[in-house]
Scaffold this active site. Structure first.
Site, mmCIF file in Angstrom:
data_model
loop_
_atom_site.group_PDB
_atom_site.id
_atom_site.type_symbol
_atom_site.label_atom_id
_atom_site.label_comp_id
_atom_site.label_asym_id
_atom_site.label_seq_id
_atom_site.Cartn_x
_atom_site.Cartn_y
_atom_site.Cartn_z
ATOM 1 N N GLN B 209 0.893 -1.010 0.155
ATOM 2 C CA GLN B 209 -0.059 0.057 0.066
ATOM 3 C C GLN B 209 0.868 1.291 0.022
ATOM 4 O O GLN B 209 1.431 1.690 0.839
ATOM 5 C CB GLN B 209 -0.847 0.095 0.960
ATOM 6 C CG GLN B 209 -1.788 -1.367 1.389
ATOM 7 C CD GLN B 209 -2.831 -1.421 0.339
ATOM 8 O OE1 GLN B 209 -3.898 -0.315 0.234
ATOM 9 N NE2 GLN B 209 -2.845 -2.274 -0.742
ATOM 10 N N ARG B 229 -4.280 4.873 4.161
ATOM 11 C CA ARG B 229 -3.637 5.590 2.869
ATOM 12 C C ARG B 229 -3.771 4.744 1.652
ATOM 13 O O ARG B 229 -4.619 3.705 1.515
ATOM 14 C CB ARG B 229 -2.380 5.378 3.073
ATOM 15 C CG ARG B 229 -1.561 4.058 2.976
ATOM 16 C CD ARG B 229 0.092 4.364 3.380
ATOM 17 N NE ARG B 229 0.705 3.089 3.260
ATOM 18 C CZ ARG B 229 0.957 2.280 4.305
ATOM 19 N NH1 ARG B 229 0.439 2.421 5.573
ATOM 20 N NH2 ARG B 229 1.711 0.986 4.183
ATOM 21 N N GLY B 250 -11.709 3.620 3.960
ATOM 22 C CA GLY B 250 -10.738 2.689 3.267
ATOM 23 C C GLY B 250 -9.848 3.656 2.059
ATOM 24 O O GLY B 250 -9.762 4.749 2.002
ATOM 25 N N HIS B 251 -8.966 2.669 1.645
ATOM 26 C CA HIS B 251 -7.717 3.021 0.775
ATOM 27 C C HIS B 251 -8.397 3.747 -0.471
ATOM 28 O O HIS B 251 -9.509 3.225 -1.104
ATOM 29 C CB HIS B 251 -6.847 1.976 0.485
ATOM 30 C CG HIS B 251 -7.270 1.045 0.092
ATOM 31 N ND1 HIS B 251 -6.298 -0.334 -0.141
ATOM 32 C CD2 HIS B 251 -8.179 0.401 -0.565
ATOM 33 C CE1 HIS B 251 -7.200 -1.540 -0.302
ATOM 34 N NE2 HIS B 251 -8.282 -1.016 -0.843
ATOM 35 N N ASN B 252 -7.943 5.074 -0.981
ATOM 36 C CA ASN B 252 -8.160 5.481 -2.126
ATOM 37 C C ASN B 252 -9.627 6.177 -2.179
ATOM 38 O O ASN B 252 -10.230 6.517 -3.416
ATOM 39 C CB ASN B 252 -8.192 4.808 -3.343
ATOM 40 C CG ASN B 252 -6.807 4.396 -3.614
ATOM 41 O OD1 ASN B 252 -6.056 3.208 -3.006
ATOM 42 N ND2 ASN B 252 -6.135 5.173 -4.207
#
Lengths: 347, 347, 347
Positions: B209, B229, B250-252
């Site tokens: 990640q 991240r 969550g990511h993104n």
């Protein structure tokens, strides 16, 4: 554009030949061509490796500026000119392996920060990194190559296997953990479970919670998640099981291998999960139930009875996924306003 | 009775003239009268300013002992004798501004606690307060006038804008944050996202990640909330976005400006929110969806498909609010026991 | 097999006579027989005391190897030979008391760790244990016999009653707490509530949150749970109220005595709970509602209107438990596929 080197300095560069080998991918030519990083299909440049999996990525694949793309057999024809195909069966899995070439999990920087507080009879394996303010209790045993992050707490008597990581503010108490275990930021393992009995006068009397937590090899616990210790007997997470953030696991829960528990799931006490159970976000499992191998629970489902192996359930209370969706669609049709302005009624 | 001075010593006192100016309120007389604090309508005394908004507060307004009340035009006649009207368009907003006169956000007490652990190449702006046990990593840049609370952790390379606050035990990693950002107690920003691919043998292989978190000016993150991240590319919270406690991002994920995310909401990876989206408590948003500007999601809703701008949705799975309530009411009628004891059936 | 002595060294051994006295149980013989610990019915050996309550434990009772079993009158005949009956009205409650003989809540080890940071004008009662990195603010008053765990933070001005425990990483701010209060790992008490007003231009203006948290005697807060302080006026948890892990309590919530709030519940601002209210896991209560004495809310319920005393509610939106289950069963029947392949319709 790849990863920000301020945060993620890349290893490499690597040749496409080395990339293909790490990925288990087939490469028709250009084995000597050099790439410097990985990036998503839409952001990758000519020095990056990207991947494409599934039909919905076709437009991005056709437009990519990536130097090379990991993709499934048959998609090579979609690549723009000059972009190299790395053909493989599971492109996303191959990408994970290539990305780990450039960005391996950070190795410990061996040493013990002077502000760490370590009991004199704790044992710390070779090559461990122990960060500022970390606290390691009496008799604890930390295997070699672990990272104990800033302010992380390892309670008295705990055992942590080789190559494990406790990130900032994680706490581990009354716990025996295998190798390559990860506790993310603020994860709480081995807390006192919610166990008490109420007298007729309404007073809650705590039942001493004298069990442990056993974490198998490769278990990962998300940020701010909580795993209570057993009341008597153990709470057990099987090898390879992964918990996302803000998950609650009650006392005496037992999971098999490789379970996946998505964010904000709650699993009440004494639940047993088989191998490779997947529970989607915000679902809840009531106490003392059994979910067989390979059960999949939908997001926000409320599981109120045991589920046989291989079954998908959704809804609250949960029932088999197909029946649930049929009922919801039926309800929507029934309840929709009719031409005559009457709502509901016989079709 | 105003705030407990042990915890919240008040600035002031102030004249009603000064109050009216801060509030943007109109004052018919008594500009020189002195008040010493703010309090809720039902608890305020003759030296306090309170506010009233909406019809349900009318009884409390008529009975208040407050010295002055911020209220909307037309309500002045409801005030008890001797209570001064401060007339304004948005009484609660005016109250927020008056309360901030008496209780401004605490300014940093400049200085670095001797137990803080600060990398030699980190830069700390003028006038910062760095608390006991705070950890600031290599190359981090803290803007002027920030407060880094007890045991808070700022990871290597992070940037934090002027006037920001990290409260006790907050952690920030792989993050570039604007000015006036607040991370409340135990907030976790920049954690590793829940990203892995599973081999056919059932082994979960982590996808590195390697993205960042970008926080716009004025972003606030609630206690024990988690913002992962990006996997590759960034997780972005737009300026003025506020997260309550125990929220999972969550990511993104990317949000626009001024979004409001209430406690225990979960937003899965790669969701995009427009500007001023409001998500009520315990709702969940499935991955890769888009919610347009001004979308409002009801409490406990489960959003499983994208939502166009300006739409209200509720339910799990979520559907438009009006249709949902109609269906629920219909179902209750249908399922209610009938006079003949048969349940269900044709109306 | 009893508790792992590495983590839970047992007091004792005790005679069955002493056990019977602690349990309030009747013992026909064997008062001098010695036992060394407690264990679940299925794991207990001849030196352990176990308990059995309810018919579903009958098979385990008949097969137990325990030396003695706490059980209700009438079940003595089910015991295997040589196993001693300890007859009592509430076997699980009796077990809690016996288990606490062997495993009393750990007493403080008096002393202040040299890395703790304690304001010069804070007062620490006799016999307190203050762990590594603990931070105690100006003017705080810690009663006698408290344990302040590693890295726990007690804010300026806080009061904590005798015999209370803050476990690792807990934080307490703007709070007055009674005796025997427990904050588990990472619990957050006294945070800034989610209070702001939005201008017409979309800017969120914080309302200063100048209230406190009042915790009654015996209140327990689970790991990583959050209790916001009042906006103006107080957030109050009544004596004996227990919160499980990852619970959210908004500003100005007030509970009566002995409430039980299970994991991941969210209670929005200004909710009032009577005495002995029970809220099951992942349920949510909307703001400004009143739940009367003895109300029970089902798991994942979404309570959107006030609930009179003594009522059970379930579902989201919540309605009375009986009606909800009837409606769900009816819906399942209606929506099930029919023999003629038509779905739905008149029965």
């Amino acid at each position: 554009m790849g990863a920000d080197p301020r945060f993620f300095p890349a290893q490499g560069p690597f040749s496409l030949g080395a990339i293909a080998e790490a990925a288990g991918a087939r490469l028709a030519a250009d084995a000597a061509r050099i790439v410097t990083g990985v990036a998503p299909l839409g952001h990758a440049g000519p020095d990056d490796v990207a991947y494409a999996e599934g039909r919905r990525n076709l437009p991005a694949l056709r437009a990519t500026r990536a130097g090379a793309v990991l993709l499934a057999p048959g998609s090579e024809g979609e690549l723009p000119e000059g972009c190299v195909a790395l053909v493989c069966d599971q492109p996303q899995l191959a990408f994970a392996r290539v990305a780990a070439l450039f960005h391996p999990r950070p190795a410990p920087v061996p040493g013990i920060h002077p502000t760490a507080v370590i009991a004199t009879d704790a044992s710390i394996g070779a090559g461990c990194e122990v960060g500022p303010g970390a606290v390691i209790g009496a008799g604890a045993e930390i295997g070699p190559g672990c990272i104990i992050g800033p302010h992380a707490v390892v309670g008295p008597g705990c055992v942590l296997g080789a190559g494990s990581v406790l990130r900032a503010h994680a706490s581990m108490l009354h716990c025996l953990a295998g190798a390559a275990v990860v506790l993310n930021e603020g994860a709480r393992v081995g807390n006192e479970g919610f166990g008490f009995v109420t007298t007729k006068a309404g007073q809650h009397v705590t039942v001493p919670q004298v069990g442990r937590v056993i974490l198998g090899d490769g278990v990962e616990i998300g940020a701010n998640s909580c795993v209570d210790r057993g009341a008597g007997g153990d709470t057990v997470l099987g090898p390879g099981t992964r918990l996302d953030n803000l998950v609650q696991v009650g006392h005496n829960v037992r999971t098999g291998r490789g379970c996946v528990i998505v964010a904000q799931v709650g699993i009440a006490g004494s639940v047993e999960l088989g191998d490779f159970v997947v529970i989607a976000g915000q679902a809840g499992i009531a106490g003392h139930l059994t979910l067989g191998d390979g059960v999949r629970v939908g997001a926000q489902a409320g599981v109120a009875s045991s589920v046989p192996a291989g079954t998908d359930v959704v809804g609250s209370p949960a029932w088999p996924a197909k029946e649930f969706m049929r009922a919801i669609m039926w309800l929507r049709r029934q309840a929709a306003p009719k031409g005559n302005g009457k709502s509901g009624g016989t079709p």
